[in-house]
Design an enzyme around this catalytic site. Sequence first.
Site, PDB file in Angstrom:
ATOM      1  N   SER A 109     -72.282  42.702  45.652  1.00 32.59           N
ATOM      2  CA  SER A 109     -71.944  41.543  44.826  1.00 32.59           C
ATOM      3  C   SER A 109     -70.468  41.216  45.061  1.00 32.59           C
ATOM      4  O   SER A 109     -70.080  40.967  46.200  1.00 32.59           O
ATOM      5  CB  SER A 109     -72.253  41.827  43.348  1.00 32.59           C
ATOM      6  N   HIS A 145     -75.107  38.801  46.069  1.00 34.33           N
ATOM      7  CA  HIS A 145     -75.018  37.854  44.958  1.00 34.33           C
ATOM      8  C   HIS A 145     -74.051  36.728  45.326  1.00 34.33           C
ATOM      9  O   HIS A 145     -72.862  36.967  45.522  1.00 34.33           O
ATOM     10  CB  HIS A 145     -74.516  38.543  43.689  1.00 34.33           C
ATOM     11  N   ASP A 169     -76.661  45.938  38.753  1.00 32.84           N
ATOM     12  CA  ASP A 169     -77.816  45.589  39.574  1.00 32.84           C
ATOM     13  C   ASP A 169     -77.925  46.544  40.761  1.00 32.84           C
ATOM     14  O   ASP A 169     -76.929  46.832  41.432  1.00 32.84           O
ATOM     15  CB  ASP A 169     -77.695  44.141  40.085  1.00 32.84           C
TER      16      ASP A 169
END
Length: 357
Positions: A177, A204, A297
Amino acid sequence: MIPSSQSRVRVMVVEDSLVIRQLLAHIIARDPRLIVAATVASAEEALQEIGRVQPDVVSMDIRLPGMDGLEATRRIMAERPTPIVVIADSIEDSSLKISMNALRAGALSVVEKPVGVTSAGYDAIASTICTQLYIMSQVPVVRQRSFSWRPPTNPPRSEREDLWASARPALMAIAASTGGPPALAKVLGAFPADFPIPILLVQHMGAPFMEGFASWLNGLTSLDVRLAQEGEVPAAGRVYVAPGDRHLALSSTGALRLSADPPIGSQRPSATYLFRSMAQFAGPRGIGVLLTGMGEDGAQGLVEMRQAGGYTLAEHESTAVVYGMPAAAVRMGGARASLPLDLIAPRLLGLARGEGE
């Protein structure tokens, strides 16, 4: 309760277009978490004013007269490290490439540039800009420090992990991310063109930028990087990137599956969604890698991959731009190994070639 002006995040807006500059100032001023500290029309002015203004975060245009946003990002990160959010036009290829290189130079995220208050999707874009500026202002960016690293003491191997040693890996899943693009470029850029297994990738990033991100990454590695397609059978030496706003998963047939299932932890694509499918359908022949990023995540998915006998690895705190996702994986017991970025590619290459640890 509305934060006082002293507690609000101070934003410097760097944008050459007067119309967009005023629009960004309007968007930021509406958010009670943020305050416009300064607006400037060029990179040169930004560099001149940043010491005086001392913003908490910078909103950086990419296409600027004179010095562009990429060079401005490099200079700011070298001279006065400050969180930078790139505000980019998602349409033009050249602008996308500069945006991705700005991420590599130290910018933390890239978001879509607003067009006007009456344009489609304006409210969503405005909300994303404010949220990213606020969140990224909290990231402690510093000049890269030297570090002393010792490998962690590995826990005893489970029976499932012993089984892994005799099963040649067939597939790798990697996720990141905040801070991910440069980390992915470093890891994937170290792999040879004959890398022996396919790689599935979750990063992401806003949906409009995913095609440009895949193209940018393709130019930095010997591997063939592309957006994943529904039903595609993954091949060795290729990297399949989850497209914008769709989960990427391995199916029971070994083909790729794209899904509009609900987000997991507000993320779609989700690293946990991908890792979970790897645990189910690749089992001990899967490798899972979790790099820098905010939140958690991927952590639970990595736990499930490890429980299924797969090899799991997380980026070490010493090199992660944001030690959120990998920290959660380590805390939950999902990471069999934790390595600094420079050591990840050699370990993965050896594993993919069946050479073990």
